[in-house]
Design a protein around this motif. Sequence first.
Motif, PDB file in Angstrom:
ATOM      1  N   MET A  16      -2.825 -28.199 -27.305  1.00  0.00           N
ATOM      2  CA  MET A  16      -1.245 -28.376 -26.689  1.00  0.00           C
ATOM      3  C   MET A  16      -1.204 -29.524 -25.845  1.00  0.00           C
ATOM      4  O   MET A  16      -2.116 -29.773 -24.975  1.00  0.00           O
ATOM      5  CB  MET A  16      -1.015 -27.153 -26.014  1.00  0.00           C
ATOM      6  N   VAL A  17      -0.380 -30.472 -26.112  1.00  0.00           N
ATOM      7  CA  VAL A  17      -0.277 -31.625 -25.283  1.00  0.00           C
ATOM      8  C   VAL A  17       1.088 -32.273 -24.861  1.00  0.00           C
ATOM      9  O   VAL A  17       2.013 -31.432 -25.007  1.00  0.00           O
ATOM     10  CB  VAL A  17      -0.586 -33.121 -26.454  1.00  0.00           C
ATOM     11  N   LEU A  18       1.191 -32.799 -23.847  1.00  0.00           N
ATOM     12  CA  LEU A  18       2.498 -33.454 -23.225  1.00  0.00           C
ATOM     13  C   LEU A  18       2.607 -34.929 -23.692  1.00  0.00           C
ATOM     14  O   LEU A  18       1.710 -35.521 -23.516  1.00  0.00           O
ATOM     15  CB  LEU A  18       2.220 -33.401 -21.641  1.00  0.00           C
ATOM     16  N   GLN A  19       3.880 -35.173 -23.762  1.00  0.00           N
ATOM     17  CA  GLN A  19       4.141 -36.551 -24.320  1.00  0.00           C
ATOM     18  C   GLN A  19       4.318 -37.568 -22.999  1.00  0.00           C
ATOM     19  O   GLN A  19       4.855 -37.275 -21.754  1.00  0.00           O
ATOM     20  CB  GLN A  19       5.374 -36.662 -24.899  1.00  0.00           C
ATOM     21  N   LEU A  20       3.701 -38.680 -22.973  1.00  0.00           N
ATOM     22  CA  LEU A  20       3.661 -39.547 -21.730  1.00  0.00           C
ATOM     23  C   LEU A  20       4.343 -40.880 -22.224  1.00  0.00           C
ATOM     24  O   LEU A  20       3.852 -41.394 -23.503  1.00  0.00           O
ATOM     25  CB  LEU A  20       2.268 -39.905 -21.101  1.00  0.00           C
ATOM     26  N   ASN A  21       5.275 -41.518 -21.482  1.00  0.00           N
ATOM     27  CA  ASN A  21       6.086 -42.665 -22.082  1.00  0.00           C
ATOM     28  C   ASN A  21       5.578 -44.004 -21.371  1.00  0.00           C
ATOM     29  O   ASN A  21       5.553 -44.067 -20.149  1.00  0.00           O
ATOM     30  CB  ASN A  21       7.391 -42.315 -21.952  1.00  0.00           C
ATOM     31  N   TYR A  22       5.265 -44.795 -22.168  1.00  0.00           N
ATOM     32  CA  TYR A  22       5.087 -46.307 -21.466  1.00  0.00           C
ATOM     33  C   TYR A  22       6.394 -46.963 -21.350  1.00  0.00           C
ATOM     34  O   TYR A  22       7.169 -46.723 -22.193  1.00  0.00           O
ATOM     35  CB  TYR A  22       4.155 -46.980 -22.258  1.00  0.00           C
ATOM     36  N   CYS A  23       6.569 -47.897 -20.449  1.00  0.00           N
ATOM     37  CA  CYS A  23       7.571 -48.555 -20.291  1.00  0.00           C
ATOM     38  C   CYS A  23       8.184 -49.500 -21.506  1.00  0.00           C
ATOM     39  O   CYS A  23       9.378 -49.945 -21.557  1.00  0.00           O
ATOM     40  CB  CYS A  23       7.693 -49.368 -18.853  1.00  0.00           C
ATOM     41  N   ASP A  24       6.936 -49.777 -22.256  1.00  0.00           N
ATOM     42  CA  ASP A  24       7.417 -50.577 -23.584  1.00  0.00           C
ATOM     43  C   ASP A  24       7.820 -49.778 -24.618  1.00  0.00           C
ATOM     44  O   ASP A  24       7.707 -50.420 -25.787  1.00  0.00           O
ATOM     45  CB  ASP A  24       6.381 -51.512 -23.668  1.00  0.00           C
ATOM     46  N   GLY A  25       8.065 -48.531 -24.535  1.00  0.00           N
ATOM     47  CA  GLY A  25       8.429 -47.830 -25.452  1.00  0.00           C
ATOM     48  C   GLY A  25       7.331 -47.143 -26.299  1.00  0.00           C
ATOM     49  O   GLY A  25       7.568 -46.135 -27.126  1.00  0.00           O
TER      50      GLY A  25
END
Length: 58
Positions: A16-25
């Motif tokens: 089960m995972v969590l999404q992490l967002n980079y500032c470049d998309g």
Amino acid sequence: MFSIEGICDWCHQPAMVLQLNYCDGIKHHSCEKCNDYAKQDVRQFNLAEMALRDQNKD
């Protein structure tokens, strides 16, 4: 919180995972075991990317 089934981009294990967002998309996913390291990794990248963008504005 960890509501998506997927593959952790740090340990490459199904979980089960969590999404992490980079500032470049770019979006990566981390499992609970890797989450602390992954959040730090993403934060460091985002800070460096923002500093580079600010430097290139001048």
